[in-house]
Design a protein around this motif. Structure first.
Motif, PDB file in Angstrom:
ATOM      1  N   LYS A 193       0.839  -1.195   0.000  1.00 49.74           N
ATOM      2  CA  LYS A 193       0.000   0.000   0.000  1.00 49.74           C
ATOM      3  C   LYS A 193       0.878   1.250   0.000  1.00 49.74           C
ATOM      4  CE  LYS A 193      -3.488  -2.791   0.707  1.00 49.74           C
ATOM      5  NZ  LYS A 193      -3.739  -3.233   2.086  1.00 49.74           N
ATOM      6  N   ARG A 194       2.109   1.071   0.480  1.00 51.72           N
ATOM      7  CA  ARG A 194       3.032   2.214   0.526  1.00 51.72           C
ATOM      8  C   ARG A 194       4.412   1.731   0.118  1.00 51.72           C
ATOM      9  NH1 ARG A 194       1.938   0.693   5.110  1.00 51.72           N
ATOM     10  NH2 ARG A 194      -0.192   1.027   5.787  1.00 51.72           N
TER      11      ARG A 194
ATOM     12  N   ASP B  41       0.079   6.971   6.189  1.00 47.12           N
ATOM     13  CA  ASP B  41      -0.400   6.451   4.902  1.00 47.12           C
ATOM     14  C   ASP B  41      -0.007   7.300   3.698  1.00 47.12           C
ATOM     15  OD1 ASP B  41      -1.580   4.081   5.786  1.00 47.12           O
ATOM     16  OD2 ASP B  41      -3.342   5.173   6.484  1.00 47.12           O
TER      17      ASP B  41
ATOM     18  N   ASP C  27      -3.972   8.203   0.037  1.00 48.00           N
ATOM     19  CA  ASP C  27      -4.683   7.591   1.161  1.00 48.00           C
ATOM     20  C   ASP C  27      -4.781   8.552   2.328  1.00 48.00           C
ATOM     21  OD1 ASP C  27      -4.989   5.200  -0.183  1.00 48.00           O
ATOM     22  OD2 ASP C  27      -3.063   4.442   0.499  1.00 48.00           O
TER      23      ASP C  27
ATOM     24  N   LEU D  64       3.709  -2.287  10.130  1.00 47.96           N
ATOM     25  CA  LEU D  64       3.601  -1.565   8.852  1.00 47.96           C
ATOM     26  C   LEU D  64       4.349  -2.262   7.719  1.00 47.96           C
ATOM     27  CD1 LEU D  64       4.079   2.056  10.237  1.00 47.96           C
ATOM     28  CD2 LEU D  64       1.982   1.133   9.256  1.00 47.96           C
TER      29      LEU D  64
ATOM     30  N   ASP E 175       2.424  -4.194   4.838  1.00 48.82           N
ATOM     31  CA  ASP E 175       1.969  -3.652   3.550  1.00 48.82           C
ATOM     32  C   ASP E 175       2.769  -2.428   3.105  1.00 48.82           C
ATOM     33  OD1 ASP E 175       0.923  -2.112   5.516  1.00 48.82           O
ATOM     34  OD2 ASP E 175      -1.174  -2.354   4.959  1.00 48.82           O
TER      35      ASP E 175
ATOM     36  N   LYS F 185       1.685   7.545   0.353  1.00 55.48           N
ATOM     37  CA  LYS F 185       1.836   6.385  -0.524  1.00 55.48           C
ATOM     38  C   LYS F 185       3.281   6.123  -0.934  1.00 55.48           C
ATOM     39  CE  LYS F 185      -1.467   5.038  -2.741  1.00 55.48           C
ATOM     40  NZ  LYS F 185      -1.920   3.730  -2.417  1.00 55.48           N
TER      41      LYS F 185
ATOM     42  N   LEU G 255       4.916   7.263   6.566  1.00 53.87           N
ATOM     43  CA  LEU G 255       4.273   6.004   6.177  1.00 53.87           C
ATOM     44  C   LEU G 255       3.153   5.657   7.150  1.00 53.87           C
ATOM     45  CD1 LEU G 255       7.541   4.074   5.325  1.00 53.87           C
ATOM     46  CD2 LEU G 255       5.828   4.820   3.672  1.00 53.87           C
TER      47      LEU G 255
END
Lengths: 457, 498
Positions: B76-77, B344, B203, B388, B391, B346, B341
């Protein structure tokens, strides 16, 4: 190189020329109408001129069409209908032209006759064009993408396979490729090269250029030979301008001819395909890893449900377009006491679609966890940095799909781990800065080896 | 909003007439947008748009495009720790024990294979083999080889996925780093982070999608903003650089003597005027401008909050090393990256310069490792303990490798290494890649790849794949053709996917 054939050489100009009478006759009729309605004035000569051009080009197109028809590539029934419709169009438009030129001032009856003839021209013109189009592109070309169309009548079509074990090599893999890439020219109505590919008999019969399929020998099979020629070769199929077969599609056809002995009933798995063929098959049938998201089979979610959550400060993202699987995040936004119930309600609306729920540092309390009890597809849950204790986690009865649970910086103890260890899919739990000390962590790791307990280092 | 029109548009009949005449460019801009919208609607199906995909978030902010992600994303990141200058693989991760006995011997022609060298060492009469001055050991359950210069990275090898067989065509810094960051050796293409922002959107509505941090404690080859630029993509997708000091983002603070109480009202009015401009001229860059004013306003609160490290514990600072208390250093940037991060963001891109040791390599690389090793490892550990890393994808690497032969005079204690594009080592960690895994091999001289080569395009394809994007389908039409990050190349390296 085939020997030259003047008849066919000129005949092939028919599709090119045929658009002229369509345009000329159409504009003549439109001008006639426009003049009568009063939009145009003094266009009589223009109408005569357009009709004249229409008739001349229609005659030329008819002659060329007749020459092309001698090739034998077209279904005789359809060819006949097309030819007669074309002749009617030509003759009737010629009569209309004569009337228009001969009768300076129409009487009422003459007007009716003339307009009737024009209407007939329009009708037969449309019919001719449609039949011709069907012969060129295949009779299902026009309506192929039509919504709500009745089910196809292809005798070889099979229902969609959901399990690779059930997939028939020919019916589910080879024939769909043929349908997609070859059938527009090789069908009952249009048999280019004498070849139709509509039934098993057609496959066995082949066309006029040798055997279509030779069991066990792809290189002697016209089906394989013609699609693997160099792209600038005269005889490559599909011909110039049409989409060629991909190397995956060719691999499937080769596998069917060679290993599958061109049998029409064999299951793919019965032939023990290697990894490459299996992967192509999975991809073509939209099964397996790449299509994994469609296997989730989740219901659609209406926009207002998402807006309920976003209004409360949540980020809502569809994990993959069209998957209806969502990641819902509330990050660092405190849940206010007075609207706890709103949060519960809004999350509940999406409970069947949330795959990933992240509520980091948002003042979540044990009482808030109840709502999570009923999340059947939840795989990833992040509750870190909240005042959550064992009793909150224990109120979660069962999360059948949960794989990853983040409890970092919460107040949980070993009791929590004992509780969640019973969830079947759970593989990772984050427990840094919780009330689990080093000794208990060591013994937990000993007793629950299937769960990866991640703490600080 | 009629009165706005009156303000902006002249009442003179002649001028109005001119305004109404659309020139070719305007016509194309306007109509193509309209037609584009219609085409999009039919392409993706009305039901999908109504269902509210990731690309259709009703809240403002960078939206991403409909139809993405193409598949379920693992990452996701992304945090990309770019080691600019070309770190030597010999003193870090690519252990070559046989070289020890070949100290000072000539590099065999069979190995070099007539390869063109840079102007810096092509004139050398001899190409003497320079084994690493530093020793190696194996670590973790994965038994990965790491040099003594990277003791902290050695602690996390079981979380890392090494690619020993990276290669590129570019042999000099500018084209090589431009290639790595944008997929093309010439300037003008969008950077990786800009593509991610364009395709996937944000996000976090309060911070940019793509943030760049450049270490202050390192000199060397220059970096330039086009490496994190948007190229031909809309401007809001470019990376926003955060700096050390009291002004992390330039031009974000209110002007002197202005308290900013009515700022929101002012921006609202400005937005209305910009919308009038947009409806008149249809220039998409006006939308970018509106988006950026809004983002800047949000960042006036979000940036001071996220860059304020005072809430971090002493243990955290100790983990990242003493430099982490000094804003702008690599270590402090790693810590800041974790905070971004966590919010969120990216795509976070760090740059650390100074890996270009043509001479005095042993001393130079030791210093580079000292400045980066601890914080790099700490970032991996910290992401992991917070859950974290699950993802987030961490990437470490430079633009090319270095030569086995010494550039300049070779002694027991001192040597240099020239640029070497044919093989070098990178690693990734976290979301979607195999932990404790090594992909690819090089020959005994780390000169040629012997197994599983991975091109820069392949790396890009894999990176996008991990983010849920099919690299062949994420395109943008500019100057008459569609562009991809991977141009017409690139294969996902399936072997490293977990």
């Amino acid at each position: 190189m085939e020997e030259s054939n003047l008849i066919l050489f000129f005949g092939r100009f028919h599709p090119l020329l045929v658009h002229l009478p369509i345009g000329f006759l159409m504009i003549a009729v439109l001008m006639e109408v426009a003049e009568r309605v009063g939009w145009l004035a003094n266009v009589r000569n223009a109408i005569v001129f357009a009709l004249l051009l229409g008739v001349v080009s229609a005659v030329a197109a008819s002659v060329l069409g007749f020459m092309l028809g001698t090739s034998g590539d077209y279904s005789p029934d359809m060819l006949d209908a097309h030819m007669w419709a074309g002749i009617v169009t030509t003759v009737v438009s010629a009569v209309a032209l004569v009337l228009k030129v001969g009768w300076e001032n129409f009487t009422k009856r003459q007007t009716q006759l003339y307009l009737g003839l024009l209407a007939l021209v329009m009708t037969s013109l449309s019919a001719t064009g449609h039949l011709g189009g069907n012969m060129t592109h295949g009779s299902d070309y026009l309506t192929y993408y039509m919504p709500f169309k009745p089910k196809t009548t292809d005798p070889l079509a099979r229902p969609k396979v959901t399990d690779i074990q059930q997939a028939q090599l020919f019916g589910d893999l080879v024939h769909p490729i043929i349908t997609n890439k070859c059938k527009s020219c090789h069908n009952q109505d249009k048999k280019k090269g004498g070849l139709s590919l509509s039934s098993i008999e057609d496959y066995l019969k082949g066309g006029k250029h040798g055997s279509l399929i030779v069991a066990g020998d792809p290189s002697s099979s016209e089906l394989f030979h013609r699609v693997t020629l160099p792209s600038d070769h005269e005889e490559i199929m599909p011909p110039d301008g049409k989409t060629p077969l991909t190397k995956e599609e060719i691999a499937i056809i080769k596998f069917w001819l060679e290993t599958g002995n061109a049998d029409f009933d064999t299951l793919l798995v019965a032939l023990d395909p290697d990894e490459e063929i299996s992967n192509i098959a999975l991809l073509q049938l939209q099964l397996g890893a790449e299509a994994g998201q469609s296997q989730l089979d989740l219901d659609t979610v209406s926009l207002d449900k998402i807006e309920r959550l976003t209004a409360l400060g949540y980020e809502v993202r569809e994990l993959a377009a069209g998957s209806h699987a969502y990641e819902v995040t509330l990050n660092g936004t405190k849940i206010m006491k007075e609207n706890r119930l709103h949060h519960h309600e809004a999350l509940g609306l999406l409970k069947n679609n949330i795959l990933s729920l992240k509520m980091r540092n948002c003042d979540l309390k044990d009482i808030d966890l109840e709502i999570l009890s009923d999340m059947p597809v939840l795989q990833h849950l992040d509750l870190s940095q909240n005042t959550i204790s064992d009793s909150g986690i224990q109120s979660l009865q069962h999360l059948p799909q949960l794989k990853c649970l983040n409890l970092y910086a919460t107040q949980v103890t070993t009791l929590t781990i004992e509780h969640v260890a019973a969830w079947p899919q759970l593989s990772t739990v984050y427990i840094w800065q919780t009330n689990i000390d080093k000794e208990s962590l060591a013994s937990l790791r000993e007793t629950h080896q299937n769960i990866n307990l991640i703490s600080g280092s | 909003m009629c009165h706005h029109h009156d303000i902006l548009r002249s009442n003179s009949e002649d001028l109005k007439k001119i305004e109404k005449q659309m020139d070719r460019r305007q016509f194309l801009t306007k109509t193509s947008m309209g037609l584009g919208a219609i085409a999009l609607g039919s392409l993706f199906g009305a039901d999908r748009l109504l269902a509210g995909t990731g690309g259709d978030n009703p809240i403002s902010g960078i939206k991403g495009i409909p139809g993405l992600p193409h598949h379920l994303p693992k990452a996701k990141r992304v945090v990309y720790l770019f080691q600019s200058g070309g770190p030597s693989q010999f003193e870090t991760f690519d252990y070559k024990p046989k070289l020890t006995d070949m100290f000072g011997q000539e590099l065999p022609e069979s190995i070099r294979g007539g390869q063109r060298l840079t102007g810096m060492s092509a004139q050398q009469s001899s190409l003497p083999i320079a084994p690493s001055k530093y020793t190696f050991d194996q670590y973790g359950e994965s038994r990965a080889w790491v040099s003594e210069l990277m003791p902290h990275t050695a602690e996390v090898v079981d979380d890392l996925c090494f690619i020993k067989s990276m290669y590129t065509e570019q042999i000099n810094h500018d084209p090589a780093i431009t290639f790595f960051q944008t997929g093309h050796q010439l300037p003008g293409r969008p950077s990786i982070g800009a593509w991610a922002s364009y395709g996937l959107g944000t996000d976090n509505q309060d911070l940019p999608t793509f943030i760049t941090l450049v270490s202050k404690n390192a000199g060397g080859q220059p970096l330039y903003s086009r490496l994190w630029g948007n190229g031909f993509l809309p401007t809001e997708h470019q990376g926003v650089q955060f700096r050390s000091g009291k002004d992390p983002v330039l031009y974000l603070n209110n002007p002197e003597n202005y308290e900013g109480k009515d700022r929101q009202r002012m921006l609202h009015y400005l937005k209305e005027m910009n919308e009038v401009q947009h409806s008149t001229y249809g220039d998409p860059e006006i939308n970018a401008r509106i988006a950026q004013y809004e983002m800047a306003f949000k960042m006036q609160t979000s940036v001071p909050e996220v860059t304020d490290l005072s809430s971090e514990s002493d243990e955290t600072f100790d983990m990242y090393g003493p430099d982490s208390r000094d804003p702008g250093t690599y270590a402090a940037n790693c810590l800041l990256a974790r905070r971004l991060l966590e919010k969120d963001v990216k795509f976070v891109q760090l740059y650390h310069r100074g890996w270009d040791q043509h001479t005095h390599l042993p001393g130079g690389i030791k210093n580079q490792c000292k400045n980066t090793d601890q914080a790099t490892a700490a970032l991996v550990k910290d992401l992991k303990q917070r859950g974290l890393l699950e993802d987030t994808l961490v990437i470490w690497g430079g633009e090319f490798g270095r030569t086995v032969y010494s550039q300049g005079k070779l002694t027991q204690d001192n040597y240099g290494r020239d640029h070497h594009p044919r093989c070098f080592t990178m690693w990734m960690a976290g979301a979607g890649v195999k932990p404790g895994f090594t992909h690819g091999e090089t020959d005994d001289f780390s000169y040629n790849i012997t197994k599983d080569p991975v091109h820069v395009h392949d790396f890009h394809a894999t990176l996008l794949h991990l983010m849920g994007v099919d690299h062949e389908k994420l395109t943008y039409k500019a100057q008459g053709r569609r562009f991809r990050l991977t141009d017409v190349h690139g294969h996902v390296v399936k072997d490293i996917l977990s």
